[in-house]
Motif scaffolding. Structure first.
Motif, PDB file in Angstrom:
ATOM      1  N   ARG A 136       0.820  -1.226   0.000  1.00 59.31           N
ATOM      2  CA  ARG A 136       0.000   0.000   0.000  1.00 59.31           C
ATOM      3  C   ARG A 136       0.850   1.272   0.000  1.00 59.31           C
ATOM      4  O   ARG A 136       0.439   2.306   0.499  1.00 59.31           O
ATOM      5  CB  ARG A 136      -0.972   0.016   1.177  1.00 59.31           C
ATOM      6  N   GLN A 151       0.339   3.509  -5.705  1.00 64.75           N
ATOM      7  CA  GLN A 151      -1.005   3.453  -6.269  1.00 64.75           C
ATOM      8  C   GLN A 151      -1.004   3.390  -7.795  1.00 64.75           C
ATOM      9  O   GLN A 151      -2.026   3.083  -8.399  1.00 64.75           O
ATOM     10  CB  GLN A 151      -1.830   4.652  -5.789  1.00 64.75           C
ATOM     11  N   GLU A 177      -7.126  -2.187  -2.345  1.00 65.84           N
ATOM     12  CA  GLU A 177      -7.228  -0.797  -2.766  1.00 65.84           C
ATOM     13  C   GLU A 177      -8.330  -0.041  -2.020  1.00 65.84           C
ATOM     14  O   GLU A 177      -8.338   1.183  -2.013  1.00 65.84           O
ATOM     15  CB  GLU A 177      -7.468  -0.725  -4.273  1.00 65.84           C
TER      16      GLU A 177
END
Length: 198
Positions: free
Chosen positions: A102, A105, A196
């Motif tokens: 994470r 992106q 996500e």
């Protein structure tokens, strides 16, 4: 003669094999003998095969696709000069690690889209416009590429995407919000969308 036979038949330790492979990889790359480099990396959605040409990342494959079969297909479609060469894929592997952690992106690695053509390639070029954590329907993607009636063709383009995860076809859903198909299977698509969403 017996001494030579004994030496050649003696088991070779893993460290020696690894050192010899790294030398082969380095010398083959320097001599321009590798048309397709590949490696296999671990990920939260299973082992992923990454393959690259000198132009960029050309293939990401799930284990469910059978990595050996994928390599055979790459040999027929691109070149038989294929070698496990993790060095060429270090940036792609790092970006995937960052994505799954994470910390990333969007992907910046160079892509080689030569495995798809025409409308399929057009769709795959537009998929990165669907932002991280967002989804679109097949119809919305058809509109995005300027052909609103090509909903089924968009589905086919997503289903045949040679670069899943990196080219985010997992962000495309049916009009009713259900998953639709995915090359890595529904569990992988669900896992990517969940990753996500948080």
């Amino acid at each position: 003669m017996t001494d030579i036979t004994a030496r050649l038949s003696a088991p070779v330790d893993a460290a020696t094999l690894d050192r010899l492979h790294r030398r082969l990889e380095r010398e083959a790359e320097q001599a321009g003998l590798v048309d397709v480099a590949y490696t296999i990396v671990d990920s939260p959605v299973g082992k992923l095969l990454l393959a690259a040409t000198p132009r960029g990342l050309v293939r990401v494959a799930y284990a469910s696709e059978d990595h050996d079969r994928v390599l055979d297909t790459l040999g027929r479609q691109l070149s038989l000069r294929i070698l496990r060469a993790p060095g060429r894929l270090a940036s792609a592997a790092r970006e995937l690690d960052e994505y799954f952690a994470r910390r990333r992106q969007a992907f910046d690695v160079e892509l080689d889209l030569s495995l798809c053509h025409g409308f399929r390639q057009l769709v795959q070029r537009h998929l990165p416009q669907i932002g991280y954590g967002q989804t679109r329907s097949y119809r919305q993607v058809a509109e995005l590429v300027g052909n609103p009636r090509a909903v089924r063709a968009v589905g086919t383009a997503c289903a045949t995407n040679p670069l899943p995860v990196v080219v985010p076809c997992h962000r495309v859903l049916r009009a009713d919000g259900t998953l639709g198909g995915y090359i890595g299977g529904p569990e992988a698509k669900t896992a990517l969308l969940a990753l996500e969403a948080t």
